[in-house]
Design an enzyme around this catalytic site. Structure first.
Site, short mmCIF file in Angstrom:
data_model
loop_
_atom_site.label_atom_id
_atom_site.label_comp_id
_atom_site.label_asym_id
_atom_site.label_seq_id
_atom_site.Cartn_x
_atom_site.Cartn_y
_atom_site.Cartn_z
N TYR A 325 0.82 -1.21 0.00
CA TYR A 325 0.00 0.00 0.00
C TYR A 325 0.86 1.27 0.00
O TYR A 325 0.47 2.33 0.46
CB TYR A 325 -1.01 0.02 1.15
CG TYR A 325 -2.12 -0.98 0.97
CD1 TYR A 325 -2.85 -1.05 -0.21
CD2 TYR A 325 -2.47 -1.86 1.99
CE1 TYR A 325 -3.86 -1.97 -0.38
CE2 TYR A 325 -3.49 -2.78 1.83
CZ TYR A 325 -4.19 -2.84 0.64
OH TYR A 325 -5.19 -3.74 0.47
N GLN A 326 2.10 1.09 -0.49
CA GLN A 326 2.95 2.21 -0.89
C GLN A 326 3.40 3.13 0.25
O GLN A 326 3.86 4.24 0.01
CB GLN A 326 2.24 3.02 -1.99
CG GLN A 326 1.94 2.17 -3.23
CD GLN A 326 0.83 2.73 -4.09
OE1 GLN A 326 -0.30 2.27 -4.02
NE2 GLN A 326 1.16 3.71 -4.88
N GLU A 473 -15.59 -2.95 -0.59
CA GLU A 473 -15.03 -2.86 -1.95
C GLU A 473 -15.48 -3.97 -2.89
O GLU A 473 -15.09 -3.98 -4.05
CB GLU A 473 -13.50 -2.82 -1.86
CG GLU A 473 -13.01 -1.53 -1.24
CD GLU A 473 -11.53 -1.54 -0.90
OE1 GLU A 473 -10.97 -2.65 -0.73
OE2 GLU A 473 -10.94 -0.45 -0.77
O1 IFM Z 1 -8.57 1.30 3.18
C1 IFM Z 1 -8.54 -0.08 3.17
C2 IFM Z 1 -9.80 -0.56 2.49
O2 IFM Z 1 -10.94 -0.17 3.20
C3 IFM Z 1 -9.77 -2.06 2.36
N1 IFM Z 1 -8.61 -2.47 1.63
C4 IFM Z 1 -7.38 -2.07 2.30
C5 IFM Z 1 -7.32 -0.57 2.46
C6 IFM Z 1 -6.04 -0.19 3.21
O3 IFM Z 1 -6.08 -0.71 4.50
#
Ligand code: IFM
Length: 767
Positions: A325-326, A473
């Site tokens: 996640y960078q 998501e």
């Molecule tokens: O922001 C979250 C998202 O709600 C779910 N996927 C991972 C992201 C980073 O933690």
């Protein structure tokens, strides 16, 4: 997924491992890591290299290793590298070549001190032990210090090879276009220049010991060990980069030299006094449940060490534990990481929100690029606030084809989430200075964005948001996602309220802000109108249910377990466009419950009805999900369930319980910092029922069976309240140094707690 067990001790302050499981080293490298918000040094062993996921991740170094690769934080060469050999045989805790007779790795959460001990059968006969202690300095965040102790039970000639190792773990490859090794007196150093921006990063290493002979960036120390007589080697590493200072090399050399002369004990003393202050504000004590106590501290510790306090920078979704996640901020920052800081270290919370102010230009650019006005915050936000999230994140593991995820352009709740956090911060601190300088402008620009994003439905006489992606998501391209609707309406109301309030408090400052962003009364009136006509899906009058988005209830109703049976490959992505969850009611995380965890104005029967509906349909594919279930379960009086979810959320990292280490082909490992922040929320807002209502602190404790007492502190508008509660009695004390009395409400009764005063309150027995 294999779970890790037996990791905590009677102290409640540390986590340890007594044997090394090679299959778990990605996870345990995160578990035992040290950090200080500037750098994170993974909890690997000193002789480990890239293959064992050794990395030192440094904030504010976003760069792209090669065209098309992700922009991520850099991992820098490993200045703590140290390998011990006897008779030219290198001793390793992992390769099985030399018999390991004793092993321990530990992190002391009280001071963030890492330690390891490994005893080998020495190739020269007898045994030889290597011990190491290490810390990421909490005061001078550019420093790492370590102390190695070598001890043998018979006379042994050992060799130590130590220095700066360039072979470190980096997810997207080499970030450095140029490297230059140097020496400066007794110090070794390396200067590196990043590929994309050419930022200079410098790592300097120094060793304090008897005998050394230099060998490029490595030194070879020949150590003669006498039986039982330890030899101690101290190392320091200093890291600076071009975003910290114009002369990173001079700064790194200066700090390393000074630290080397001070020595480990002196460095440790200064470091631990910072930790003492931090824990005095943040610690949570749980009596009666040692595991919960350790879990609480482990997670709070991680929420602390991944949070930058030296500069206005973001908290990464995996913090400084990996480049996943960078190293960038998501909505996690405002909704999970911040609550603990808002109520324990408000200065830290302010600095994170100031980072959102500094990144307003990036948020404006994103809005403009997508055809909107105002500030549309990046889904993945680094230094500038420009969107870092790629269009393609997951791949279809069955076909290998890229999946266009719309997290970066449809997950619009990120903007109102930032305003929500500003409102929470203001409620907790009354810090109008921050609002005047930063908060109001953010809220105004977000209101602009929402207004430009909303559609007016003439037939329904309301504003709607179409084509969205809520926190869940798995369902992209939906309309009127409940969480987003409520948060957006709140953001509009907050913008209007701040505008009105500033009109009377500081009209000149407001006029300056308005001029700067071209804001008129007429536009604010437009926000008022939008807020009034903004659609929020209300609870159904019969069932009390709130539909997660338009048409959700018509989707196939199936449980997550039955749905899982449809997977062809365990790593398949469940969401858009054709994942197994898309046409079903199965959720990655439950948005309506997420709403209840943030906004506490829903009646208990509505919360309960929705909890009972959404919980069985939630797959918890996100690490953010279990803590939200715990908090809402507390609000519904379901303490046992809340405890089960507490345990699930709090063990995601420590026991390696993350459900999706890989999803859609992407590696997602590292510390789940949102879950760490969620632990504070579950305990304080969930089990202790802490919230602020008007000018009062409300408490409504309902402790899990095993917890005898729970104690913590909260800071409210500059005053501190200590809270200790059992299931039957609550004790609250105002700190001696408080400047005002605090109003505390329990079950509709009010107590006024003066500075230095302690009040005991009997709790209703039917909880
Ligand atoms: O922001 C979250 C998202 O709600 C779910 N996927 C991972 C992201 C980073 O933690």
């Amino acid at each position: 997924m294999k779970l890790i067990e037996n990791v905590y001790t009677d102290a409640g302050w540390d986590v340890h491992e007594k044997s090394l499981d090679p299959e778990q080293i990605v996870t345990t490298g995160s578990t035992f890591m040290i950090g200080n918000g500037y750098l994170g040094y993974r909890g690997t062993l000193s002789e480990w290299r890239a293959e064992q996921y050794t990395a030192c991740i440094v904030t504010d170094t976003w760069d792209t290793a090669q065209p098309g690769a992700l922009t991520e934080l850099c991992t820098v060469p490993n200045g703590l590298y140290l390998e011990l050999s006897v008779d030219t045989v290198p001793l390793s805790a992992i390769d099985g070549a030399t018999e390991v007779q004793g092993y321990e790795r530990r992190i002391d959460l009280r001071t963030g001190l890492f330690s390891r001990h490994t005893r080998w059968a020495s190739p020269a006969g007898g045994s030889i032990t290597l011990g190491e202690e290490r810390l990421a300095h909490a005061d001078n965040v550019h420093l790492i210090a370590s102390r190695f102790t070598l001890i043998a039970d018979r006379a042994t000639d050992a060799t130590v090879r130590t220095g700066i190792d360039a072979d470190v773990w980096s997810l997207s490859g080499n970030h450095f276009a140029r490297k230059e090794a140097f020496t400066d007196g007794e110090l070794n150093g390396v200067s590196l220049w990043t590929v994309e921006s050419g930022t200079q990063i410098v790592v300097v290493e120094g060793v304090r010991t008897v005998d050394s002979s230099s060998e490029s960036m490595m030194r070879r120390l020949d150590v003669g060990l006498e039986p039982g007589g330890p030899v101690t080697i101290e190392k320091v590493v200093a890291v600076y980069h071009g975003n910290d200072t114009d002369d990173p090399r001079a700064c790194a050399v200066r700090d390393a030299r000074r630290a080397l002369s001070e020595g480990f004990d002196t460095l440790y003393a200064a470091h631990s006094s910072v930790w003492q202050r931090v824990w005095a504000a943040c610690d949570i004590e749980i009596e009666g449940d040692l595991e919960a106590q350790t879990l609480a501290r482990f997670n709070l510790f991680h929420n602390i060490i991944h949070t930058p306090t030296h500069a206005r920078l973001p908290i990464g979704a995996r913090g400084l534990s990996s480049q996943v996640y960078q190293g960038a901020a998501f909505w996690d920052q405002e909704t999970f990481n911040l609550p603990m800081f808002v109520y324990t270290r408000p200065d830290v919370a302010r600095s994170i929100l100031e980072y959102r102010y500094d990144t307003l230009p990036g948020a404006r650019r994103k809005a403009e690029r997508l055809g909107y006005r105002g500030a549309y915050y990046a889904w993945t936000s680094g230094k500038t606030g420009d969107e870092l999230f790629p269009d393609v994140f997951f791949t279809d593991v069955l076909t290998g084809r890229p999946i266009r995820n719309h997290f970066n352009c449809w997950q619009i709740h990120i903007s109102p989430d930032v305003v929500y956090a500003i409102d929470q911060y203001l409620t907790a601190t009354d810090d109008w200075d921050f609002v005047e300088r930063c908060g109001a402008e953010i809220a105004f620009e977000v209101a602009r964005f929402i207004v430009s994003r909303a559609h007016f439905k003439k037939d329904k006489n309301r504003f709607e948001l179409i084509r969205l992606l809520g926190p869940d998501e798995y369902h992209e391209n939906v309309d009127n996602n409940a969480f987003t609707m409520y948060l957006s309406k709140l953001a509009l109301e907050t913008a209007v309220r701040l505008y009105d309030e500033l009109s009377s408090r500081t009209p000149q400052t407001l006029a300056r802000t308005s001029r700067r962003i071209d804001l008129t009364h007429a536009e604010v009136d437009e926000w008022r109108e939008h807020a009034r006509l903004f659609y929020v899906p209300a609870p159904d009058p019969d069932s009390g249910l709130i539909e997660q988005f338009d048409g959700y209830f018509e989707l196939e109703d199936v449980t997550p377990d039955r749905l899982r049976e449809r997977l062809i490959d365990p790593e398949e992505y469940w969401g858009w466009p054709a994942g197994i969850a898309v046409r079903t009611q199965v959720l990655k995380q439950a948005d309506v419950l997420q709403l209840f965890a943030l906004v506490d104005s829903f009646p208990p029967d509505v919360m309960r009805a929705n909890y009972e509906y959404y919980e069985p349909r939630t797959e918890h594919g996100s690490s953010l999900s279990p803590s939200i279930h715990s908090i809402v379960a507390c609000g519904c009086g379901l303490t046992d369930k809340a405890y089960r979810y507490f345990h699930e959320a709090a063990t995601i990292d420590l026991y390696n319980r993350s459900r999706k280490v890989k999803s859609g082909g992407s590696f997602l490992g590292g510390i789940h910092t949102a879950a760490c922040g969620g632990v504070w929320m579950m305990i304080v807002q969930g089990f202790a029922g802490f919230r602020v209502s008007g000018d009062s602190i409300e408490l409504d404790p309902a402790l899990p069976e095993t917890w005898k007492t729970l104690a913590f502190r909260v800071c409210f508008r500059g005053n501190t309240l200590s809270v200790t509660t059992s299931r039957w009695r609550l004790t609250v004390s105002g700190a001696e140094e408080n400047s005002a009395a605090l109003s505390v409400r329990v079950s509709n009764d009010e107590w006024i707690v003066s500075p230095g005063e302690t009040v005991q309150i009997d709790l209703p027995r039917n909880r």
